[in-house]
Design a protein around this motif. Structure first.
Motif, PDB file in Angstrom:
ATOM      1  N   THR A 143       0.748  -1.216  -0.133  1.00 53.32           N
ATOM      2  CA  THR A 143       0.143   0.240   0.104  1.00 53.32           C
ATOM      3  C   THR A 143       0.906   1.058   0.078  1.00 53.32           C
ATOM      4  O   THR A 143       1.986   1.249   0.423  1.00 53.32           O
ATOM      5  CB  THR A 143      -0.981   0.120   1.262  1.00 53.32           C
ATOM      6  N   TRP A 145       1.328   5.612   0.709  1.00 52.12           N
ATOM      7  CA  TRP A 145       1.255   6.500   2.038  1.00 52.12           C
ATOM      8  C   TRP A 145      -0.063   7.556   1.882  1.00 52.12           C
ATOM      9  O   TRP A 145      -0.157   8.201   2.915  1.00 52.12           O
ATOM     10  CB  TRP A 145       2.515   7.181   1.906  1.00 52.12           C
ATOM     11  N   ASN A 146      -0.732   7.686   0.817  1.00 49.74           N
ATOM     12  CA  ASN A 146      -1.376   8.957   0.667  1.00 49.74           C
ATOM     13  C   ASN A 146      -3.014   8.588   1.564  1.00 49.74           C
ATOM     14  O   ASN A 146      -3.298   9.815   2.095  1.00 49.74           O
ATOM     15  CB  ASN A 146      -1.869   9.414  -0.635  1.00 49.74           C
ATOM     16  N   GLN A 151      -6.169   2.593   2.650  1.00 53.67           N
ATOM     17  CA  GLN A 151      -5.723   1.483   1.516  1.00 53.67           C
ATOM     18  C   GLN A 151      -5.637   0.186   2.019  1.00 53.67           C
ATOM     19  O   GLN A 151      -5.866  -0.991   1.562  1.00 53.67           O
ATOM     20  CB  GLN A 151      -4.508   1.997   0.697  1.00 53.67           C
ATOM     21  N   LYS A 169       2.473  -4.920   3.734  1.00 47.77           N
ATOM     22  CA  LYS A 169       3.484  -4.047   3.526  1.00 47.77           C
ATOM     23  C   LYS A 169       3.167  -2.585   3.373  1.00 47.77           C
ATOM     24  O   LYS A 169       2.732  -2.273   2.239  1.00 47.77           O
ATOM     25  CB  LYS A 169       4.637  -4.516   2.631  1.00 47.77           C
ATOM     26  N   GLU A 172       6.719   2.951   3.549  1.00 49.81           N
ATOM     27  CA  GLU A 172       7.859   3.233   4.695  1.00 49.81           C
ATOM     28  C   GLU A 172       7.447   4.355   5.372  1.00 49.81           C
ATOM     29  O   GLU A 172       7.355   4.628   6.536  1.00 49.81           O
ATOM     30  CB  GLU A 172       8.974   3.451   4.074  1.00 49.81           C
ATOM     31  N   THR A 221      -1.731  -1.028  -4.276  1.00 51.62           N
ATOM     32  CA  THR A 221      -2.158   0.093  -4.606  1.00 51.62           C
ATOM     33  C   THR A 221      -0.965   1.174  -4.622  1.00 51.62           C
ATOM     34  O   THR A 221      -0.097   1.245  -3.722  1.00 51.62           O
ATOM     35  CB  THR A 221      -3.181   0.878  -3.774  1.00 51.62           C
ATOM     36  N   GLY A 222      -0.582   2.021  -5.751  1.00 54.80           N
ATOM     37  CA  GLY A 222       0.485   2.775  -5.839  1.00 54.80           C
ATOM     38  C   GLY A 222       0.616   3.108  -7.146  1.00 54.80           C
ATOM     39  O   GLY A 222      -0.211   3.238  -8.173  1.00 54.80           O
ATOM     40  N   SER A 223       2.019   3.623  -7.500  1.00 54.71           N
ATOM     41  CA  SER A 223       2.195   3.978  -8.781  1.00 54.71           C
ATOM     42  C   SER A 223       2.075   3.039 -10.038  1.00 54.71           C
ATOM     43  O   SER A 223       2.358   1.895  -9.867  1.00 54.71           O
ATOM     44  CB  SER A 223       3.769   4.878  -8.857  1.00 54.71           C
ATOM     45  N   GLU A 229       6.051  -3.396 -12.384  1.00 58.99           N
ATOM     46  CA  GLU A 229       7.079  -4.289 -11.820  1.00 58.99           C
ATOM     47  C   GLU A 229       6.381  -5.484 -11.169  1.00 58.99           C
ATOM     48  O   GLU A 229       6.815  -6.528 -11.359  1.00 58.99           O
ATOM     49  CB  GLU A 229       8.161  -3.619 -11.015  1.00 58.99           C
ATOM     50  N   GLU A 244      -4.203  -1.069  -8.298  1.00 59.31           N
ATOM     51  CA  GLU A 244      -4.877   0.163  -8.235  1.00 59.31           C
ATOM     52  C   GLU A 244      -3.748   1.376  -8.550  1.00 59.31           C
ATOM     53  O   GLU A 244      -3.166   1.398  -7.411  1.00 59.31           O
ATOM     54  CB  GLU A 244      -5.501   0.533  -6.771  1.00 59.31           C
ATOM     55  N   LEU A 245      -3.803   2.046  -9.614  1.00 57.20           N
ATOM     56  CA  LEU A 245      -2.594   2.857  -9.734  1.00 57.20           C
ATOM     57  C   LEU A 245      -2.720   4.311 -10.107  1.00 57.20           C
ATOM     58  O   LEU A 245      -3.823   4.619  -9.326  1.00 57.20           O
ATOM     59  CB  LEU A 245      -1.964   2.104 -11.194  1.00 57.20           C
ATOM     60  N   GLY A 246      -2.401   4.924 -10.767  1.00 56.04           N
ATOM     61  CA  GLY A 246      -2.216   6.428 -10.793  1.00 56.04           C
ATOM     62  C   GLY A 246      -3.317   6.801 -11.767  1.00 56.04           C
ATOM     63  O   GLY A 246      -4.053   5.906 -12.377  1.00 56.04           O
ATOM     64  N   CYS A 281      -4.981   9.513  -5.682  1.00 51.48           N
ATOM     65  CA  CYS A 281      -4.902   9.104  -7.224  1.00 51.48           C
ATOM     66  C   CYS A 281      -6.037   9.557  -8.207  1.00 51.48           C
ATOM     67  O   CYS A 281      -6.095   9.551  -9.315  1.00 51.48           O
ATOM     68  CB  CYS A 281      -5.012   7.404  -7.021  1.00 51.48           C
ATOM     69  N   GLU A 371       0.763  11.929 -13.884  1.00 54.48           N
ATOM     70  CA  GLU A 371       0.334  12.439 -12.664  1.00 54.48           C
ATOM     71  C   GLU A 371       1.559  13.518 -12.129  1.00 54.48           C
ATOM     72  O   GLU A 371       2.658  13.429 -12.229  1.00 54.48           O
ATOM     73  CB  GLU A 371       0.649  11.353 -11.655  1.00 54.48           C
ATOM     74  N   PHE A 373       0.749  14.623  -8.667  1.00 57.49           N
ATOM     75  CA  PHE A 373       0.497  14.293  -7.185  1.00 57.49           C
ATOM     76  C   PHE A 373       0.925  15.565  -6.374  1.00 57.49           C
ATOM     77  O   PHE A 373       1.874  15.363  -5.182  1.00 57.49           O
ATOM     78  CB  PHE A 373       1.481  12.765  -6.926  1.00 57.49           C
TER      79      PHE A 373
HETATM   80  P1  NAD Z   1       4.829   3.506  -5.013  1.00 60.97           P
HETATM   81  O1  NAD Z   1       4.237   3.075  -6.164  1.00 60.97           O
HETATM   82  O2  NAD Z   1       6.227   4.305  -5.006  1.00 60.97           O
HETATM   83  O3  NAD Z   1       4.605   2.658  -3.535  1.00 60.97           O
HETATM   84  C1  NAD Z   1       3.779   1.951  -3.148  1.00 60.97           C
HETATM   85  C2  NAD Z   1       3.921   0.879  -2.366  1.00 60.97           C
HETATM   86  O4  NAD Z   1       5.043   0.009  -3.444  1.00 60.97           O
HETATM   87  C3  NAD Z   1       4.885   1.289  -1.295  1.00 60.97           C
HETATM   88  O5  NAD Z   1       4.583   0.316  -0.134  1.00 60.97           O
HETATM   89  C4  NAD Z   1       6.342   1.070  -1.732  1.00 60.97           C
HETATM   90  O6  NAD Z   1       7.203   0.785  -0.701  1.00 60.97           O
HETATM   91  C5  NAD Z   1       6.035  -0.183  -2.456  1.00 60.97           C
HETATM   92  N1  NAD Z   1       7.103  -0.547  -3.401  1.00 60.97           N
HETATM   93  C6  NAD Z   1       8.012   0.494  -4.056  1.00 60.97           C
HETATM   94  N2  NAD Z   1       8.741  -0.158  -5.094  1.00 60.97           N
HETATM   95  C7  NAD Z   1       8.491  -1.511  -5.079  1.00 60.97           C
HETATM   96  C8  NAD Z   1       8.849  -2.564  -5.921  1.00 60.97           C
HETATM   97  N3  NAD Z   1       9.789  -2.367  -6.720  1.00 60.97           N
HETATM   98  N4  NAD Z   1       8.320  -3.763  -5.751  1.00 60.97           N
HETATM   99  C9  NAD Z   1       7.194  -3.817  -4.743  1.00 60.97           C
HETATM  100  N5  NAD Z   1       6.785  -2.699  -3.944  1.00 60.97           N
HETATM  101  C10 NAD Z   1       7.309  -1.667  -4.160  1.00 60.97           C
HETATM  102  O7  NAD Z   1       3.689   4.805  -4.832  1.00 60.97           O
HETATM  103  P2  NAD Z   1       3.462   6.072  -3.651  1.00 60.97           P
HETATM  104  O8  NAD Z   1       4.576   6.906  -3.804  1.00 60.97           O
HETATM  105  O9  NAD Z   1       3.855   5.427  -2.411  1.00 60.97           O
HETATM  106  O10 NAD Z   1       2.081   6.382  -3.819  1.00 60.97           O
HETATM  107  C11 NAD Z   1       1.708   7.312  -4.741  1.00 60.97           C
HETATM  108  C12 NAD Z   1       1.152   6.503  -6.014  1.00 60.97           C
HETATM  109  O11 NAD Z   1       0.191   5.696  -5.548  1.00 60.97           O
HETATM  110  C13 NAD Z   1       0.827   7.463  -6.913  1.00 60.97           C
HETATM  111  O12 NAD Z   1       1.187   7.105  -8.395  1.00 60.97           O
HETATM  112  C14 NAD Z   1      -0.840   7.232  -6.664  1.00 60.97           C
HETATM  113  O13 NAD Z   1      -1.714   7.654  -8.004  1.00 60.97           O
HETATM  114  C15 NAD Z   1      -0.974   5.912  -6.508  1.00 60.97           C
HETATM  115  N6  NAD Z   1      -2.068   5.703  -5.737  1.00 60.97           N
HETATM  116  C16 NAD Z   1      -3.170   4.680  -6.302  1.00 60.97           C
HETATM  117  C17 NAD Z   1      -4.575   4.933  -5.987  1.00 60.97           C
HETATM  118  C18 NAD Z   1      -5.569   3.945  -6.443  1.00 60.97           C
HETATM  119  O14 NAD Z   1      -6.476   3.520  -5.831  1.00 60.97           O
HETATM  120  N7  NAD Z   1      -5.515   3.884  -7.938  1.00 60.97           N
HETATM  121  C19 NAD Z   1      -4.795   5.193  -4.619  1.00 60.97           C
HETATM  122  C20 NAD Z   1      -3.744   5.830  -4.024  1.00 60.97           C
HETATM  123  C21 NAD Z   1      -2.587   6.213  -4.597  1.00 60.97           C
END
Ligand code: NAD
Length: 467
Positions: A143, A145-146, A151, A169, A172, A221-223, A229, A244-246, A281, A371, A373
Motif C-alpha cells: 500500500t 502513503w496517501n 488503503q 507491507k 515506509e 495500490t501505488g504508482s 514491476e 490500483e494505480l495512478g 490518485c 500525474e 501528485f
Molecule cells: P509507490 O508505487 O512508490 O509505492 C507504493 C508501495 O509500493 C509502497 O509500499 C512501496 O514501498 C512499494 N514499492 C515500491 N517499489 C516497489 C517494488 N519495486 N516492488 C514492490 N513494492 C514496491 O507509490 P507511492 O509513492 O507510495 O504512492 C503514490 C502513488 O500511488 C501515486 O502514483 C498514486 O496515483 C497511486 N495511488 C493509487 C491509488 C488507486 O487506488 N488507484 C490510490 C492511492 C495512490
C-alpha cells in the motif's frame, strides 16, 4: 522497544531480522516523529509461513471472521484520536481531514465490506452444478502513503472476509498508522497468522512478497511504474494481481452550463483536484472547459485557490516536494503557462506548497499526460464536444472522471463515452458499494462492495453425476 520497532508476525510482535532503521518525519514541521526498524526477506519468509499455516490450518468460520472484522472497526474508532494524530504526524493531512477521511471513512468501508460478505452467496447453483466461491489463498497487500489506513483496510477487510490470510507491507513513510492498525487487529482477536505486518522498503520487502511462491495473490495500490514491476514479478508464479494505480483524471464541463452552473462545476472540480493536497490518485487534475470560458474559469480558480490554500496540509515528504517542483519546472519548459501561483523555493520548515493552475499546455506534454501528485490543476479547452471527450480520453490512465452539464441525461451519455473506472455526473458521490478501480494503465481489479470481495475469491465448479 515499542511495537513501532517490531513486526507483527503469527499473532505476536517480533524483533525484525532486518536491522535498518527508518526515520518518520512530520511533513508539517520537518522534524522527527520516531523511527521504525525495517524488515527484510527473512521477515517476509516468516510472515508468509505464518499466513500459509493459518490458511492450511483449522477453518476460521465466516461468521467469526466477520464479527472480528466489525470489532476491528470498533477498536479503530475507540482510538480515533490516536489514529488521527498519528496519520497527521506521518503524512501531514490536517486534523479534521485525518479524522473524517483518513480514519472514519475506512471504518465505514470496513463495515460495508462486512455487510456485503454477510449477504454474499458463497455457493451459487448453476444448472445442476454448484459454483463455490473459495478464498484465493495467502494475500500480500502493498500500500501507498496517501490514504494509509484506508488503503490497508480496503484490502485487509475483503481478504479476511473471503478467508484469505494477509501479509501487509505499508509504505515506509506511513508505517506508524500500520502499527496502530495491527494493534487493533490483534486486540479484536484475529487468530495468529491471519494478519501479519512486515514494514520495509519496496525493493526489498515488496519485491520479496511479489516473488514469493507462498503468496497466491498480490493486491497493490501505488504508482503505475511499481505496479507494472509487481505484475511482472508475480507472473513467474502466476499469482493473481490487482493493481490500483495512478491517474490523470479529467473533469469535463459541457458547453450547455450557464454561468452559475459553470462556476459551481469549476469549484467542485478544483476542490477535488486539491483533495489531500492533490496527493489523491483519483483527483481531477485536468479541468476541460469550452474555449470561450477559459478566462472566466481562471477568474473562478484564482478566488478558489485563495480560499482553499489555508485548509491544505503539506506534501508528504521532501522527496515528494522535489518531485512535484521538478514537474512544475518541466511544465514551464515544455511551454505551459503558469496562470495561478508561483514556483516556490524549497521550504525548510515543512513541505508546504501552495495551489497552482496551469493552462495552454501541449496535450502531449508531461503536465497533460502524467500525474503530478501535488496541488496542481491543468485547464484544457475544447471547441466542440467531441474534442472535449477526446481530450478527456487522451491519457494512458482511466481511474476517475467528472462530467458536468445542464442536462443530466446528456451528461450521463457523455459519461458513458469516458474510458474510466468511475465517472461522476454533476457531483462527487462516494458509494462504498460501487466498485472502484481503473481502466488502461490505472490498473485492473476493483475495490469496495461485492466486486471488491470477489477479487479475493476463486471459483470452483462442483459437478454432480451426469443425469
Ligand atoms: P509507490 O508505487 O512508490 O509505492 C507504493 C508501495 O509500493 C509502497 O509500499 C512501496 O514501498 C512499494 N514499492 C515500491 N517499489 C516497489 C517494488 N519495486 N516492488 C514492490 N513494492 C514496491 O507509490 P507511492 O509513492 O507510495 O504512492 C503514490 C502513488 O500511488 C501515486 O502514483 C498514486 O496515483 C497511486 N495511488 C493509487 C491509488 C488507486 O487506488 N488507484 C490510490 C492511492 C495512490
Amino acid at each position: 522497544m515499542s511495537n513501532r520497532q517490531k513486526l507483527y508476525i503469527n499473532g505476536e510482535w517480533v524483533t525484525p531480522h532486518g536491522t535498518e532503521t527508518f526515520e518518520i518525519i512530520d511533513p508539517r514541521t520537518n522534524t522527527s516523529v520516531d523511527s521504525i526498524v525495517l524488515g527484510d526477506e527473512q521477515d517476509v519468509d516468516a510472515a508468509v509461513a505464518a499466513a500459509r499455516a493459518a490458511f492450511e490450518g483449522p477453518e476460521w468460520p465466516l461468521a467469526e471472521r466477520l464479527a472480528t472484522l466489525r470489532r476491528v472497526g470498533e477498536l479503530i474508532l475507540e482510538r480515533v484520536d490516536e489514529f488521527t494524530a498519528v496519520i497527521s504526524s506521518e503524512m501531514g493531512s490536517p486534523e479534521q481531514f485525518s479524522r473524517a477521511v483518513q480514519v472514519q471513512f475506512p471504518v465505514s468501508v470496513l463495515n460495508t465490506t462486512v455487510d456485503v460478505a454477510e449477504n454474499f452467496s458463497f455457493d451459487e447453483p448453476l444448472g445442476p452444478s454448484t459454483m463455490a466461491h473459495e478464498p484465493v489463498g495467502v494475500v500480500a497487500a502493498i500500500t501507498p502513503w496517501n490514504f494509509p489506513l484506508h488503503q490497508a483496510v480496503a484490502k485487509i477487510a475483503p481478504a479476511l472476509a473471503a478467508g484469505c490470510p494477509v501479509v501487509l507491507k505499508p509504505a515506509e513513510l506511513t508505517s506508524l498508522s500500520a502499527v496502530l492498525l495491527a494493534e487493533a487487529i490483534h486486540d479484536a482477536g484475529v487468530p495468529a497468522g491471519w494478519f501479519n505486518l512486515v514494514q520495509g522498503r519496496g525493493p526489498v520487502v515488496g519485491v520479496a512478497l511479489a516473488e514469493h511462491p507462498g503468496v497466491d495473490m498480490v493486491t497493490f495500490t501505488g504508482s503505475t511504474a511499481v505496479g507494472r514491476e509487481i505484475a511482472a514479478r508475480a507472473a513467474a508464479t502466476i499469482k493473481r494481481v490487482t493493481l490500483e494505480l495512478g491517474g490523470k483524471s479529467p473533469a469535463l464541463l459541457l458547453d450547455d452550463l450557464d454561468d452559475e452552473g459553470h462556476k459551481a462545476a469549476v469549484l467542485r472540480a478544483h476542490g477535488f483536484s486539491l483533495f489531500n493536497n492533490g496527493q489523491t490518485c483519483a483527483a481531477w487534475t485536468r479541468l476541460i472547459v469550452p474555449e470561450h470560458r477559459y478566462q472566466q474559469t481562471l477568474d473562478i480558480l484564482r478566488e478558489s485557490a485563495a480560499n482553499i490554500a489555508p485548509t491544505l496540509g503539506p506534501l508528504v515528504s521532501a522527496t515528494q516536494w522535489d518531485r512535484v517542483h521538478d514537474k512544475l519546472t518541466r511544465a514551464i519548459d515544455e511551454g505551459a503557462t503558469l496562470e495561478i501561483g508561483e514556483i516556490e523555493d524549497a521550504p525548510s520548515d515543512g513541505y508546504w506548497m501552495a495551489p497552482k493552475v496551469f493552462g495552454k499546455a501541449d496535450p502531449k506534454s508531461e503536465i497533460a499526460q502524467q500525474e503530478t501528485f501535488g496541488p496542481v490543476l491543468l485547464v484544457q479547452t475544447y471547441t466542440d464536444r467531441a474534442e472535449g471527450i477526446r481530450l478527456a480520453n487522451s491519457t494512458i490512465y482511466g481511474l476517475s472522471a467528472g462530467v458536468f452539464g445542464a442536462d443530466q441525461d446528456e451528461a450521463t451519455r457523455v459519461a458513458r463515452k469516458i474510458r474510466s473506472g468511475t465517472v461522476h455526473v454533476n457531483g462527487l458521490n462516494t458509494n462504498p458499494l460501487a466498485p472502484f478501480g481503473g481502466m488502461g494503465q490505472s490498473g485492473y481489479g476493483r475495490e469496495y462492495g461485492e466486486h471488491g470481495l470477489r477479487e479475493f475469491l476463486e471459483i470452483k465448479s462442483i459437478q454432480p453425476p451426469a443425469a
